[in-house]
Enzyme design. Sequence first.
Site, PDB file in Angstrom:
ATOM      1  N   MET A   1      41.500  41.428  37.746  1.00 55.32           N
ATOM      2  CA  MET A   1      41.168  41.132  39.125  1.00 55.32           C
ATOM      3  C   MET A   1      42.136  41.847  40.067  1.00 55.32           C
ATOM      4  O   MET A   1      43.212  42.279  39.657  1.00 55.32           O
ATOM      5  CB  MET A   1      41.226  39.625  39.384  1.00 55.32           C
ATOM      6  CG  MET A   1      40.144  38.841  38.655  1.00 55.32           C
ATOM      7  SD  MET A   1      38.506  39.202  39.294  1.00 55.32           S
ATOM      8  CE  MET A   1      37.542  38.011  38.372  1.00 55.32           C
ATOM      9  N   CYS A   2      41.761  41.910  41.327  1.00 55.63           N
ATOM     10  CA  CYS A   2      42.549  42.592  42.345  1.00 55.63           C
ATOM     11  C   CYS A   2      43.005  41.571  43.386  1.00 55.63           C
ATOM     12  O   CYS A   2      42.746  40.384  43.274  1.00 55.63           O
ATOM     13  CB  CYS A   2      41.718  43.688  43.005  1.00 55.63           C
ATOM     14  SG  CYS A   2      40.942  44.819  41.830  1.00 55.63           S
ATOM     15  N   GLN A   3      43.724  42.056  44.411  1.00 56.21           N
ATOM     16  CA  GLN A   3      44.091  41.192  45.519  1.00 56.21           C
ATOM     17  C   GLN A   3      43.782  41.897  46.824  1.00 56.21           C
ATOM     18  O   GLN A   3      43.870  43.128  46.929  1.00 56.21           O
ATOM     19  CB  GLN A   3      45.559  40.780  45.447  1.00 56.21           C
ATOM     20  CG  GLN A   3      45.857  39.849  44.291  1.00 56.21           C
ATOM     21  CD  GLN A   3      46.881  38.777  44.637  1.00 56.21           C
ATOM     22  OE1 GLN A   3      47.315  38.609  45.765  1.00 56.21           O
ATOM     23  NE2 GLN A   3      47.267  38.015  43.618  1.00 56.21           N
TER      24      GLN A   3
END
Length: 254
Positions: A1-3
Amino acid sequence: MCQLLGLNCATPTDANFSFTGFRQRGGNTDHHADGWGIAFFEGKGVRLFLDHDSAAHSPMAGFLERYPLKSRNIIAHVRKATIGHVGLENTHPFTRELWGRHWVFAHNGDLKDYHPRLHSHFRPIGTTDSERAFCWLMQELSKSHADLPSVGELTLTLRELMPRISRFGTFNCLLSNGEALWAHCSTKLHWLVRQHPFRSATLMDQDWTVDFSQVTQPGDRAAIIVTTPLTRDEAWTPFAPGELKVFVDGQPLG
């Protein structure tokens, strides 16, 4: 996942404080080390910085800390690659032109088997599900409106389009045309507004406290949207799953 990190402001504002903490999550305090990017709107123009190296160790990110740029709408992203290889073409934020305006988009999440039918001039350059979703959004917006509609009309259209993407998986995203900033939450996003009377704030990811009352004017106001709260002493509000919020002039509408 990313932010994700987004700022929507009433007056041109630099993202130095927020970006300094946020970039640490790109390979230092967290594992999102597969590239980063940040876009600053300036009038109808956009300054876009992308790097496939980790944000925490990128010389370009260090440069932006030393020479902060001011903008009313800013979108930043640190990537943990899940779909699409590590490379500049797969680094967020992505940009496209529609109705004579720049549009900027960044996404956190995975969309499984997501291959929308793209039949206009909005085509992906890289191989991410995120860019495919952005191209589809631009395509459907262009089909729904002949010219640039109001922020309210755009919000209504996006409320119809976003769930059609969310069916394929996790779809936390930020979208801006320089006039407004839209944030859609599938699983995890937080927001707050900094405004007069300003107070101090301390970063979660770095030992840095800023007294905003000393560096702002009474008319300043900034909405900050982020995946995980950036500061330990401010009241962050979580988005509800499926919620779409639009921010204009540093505050949420509606």
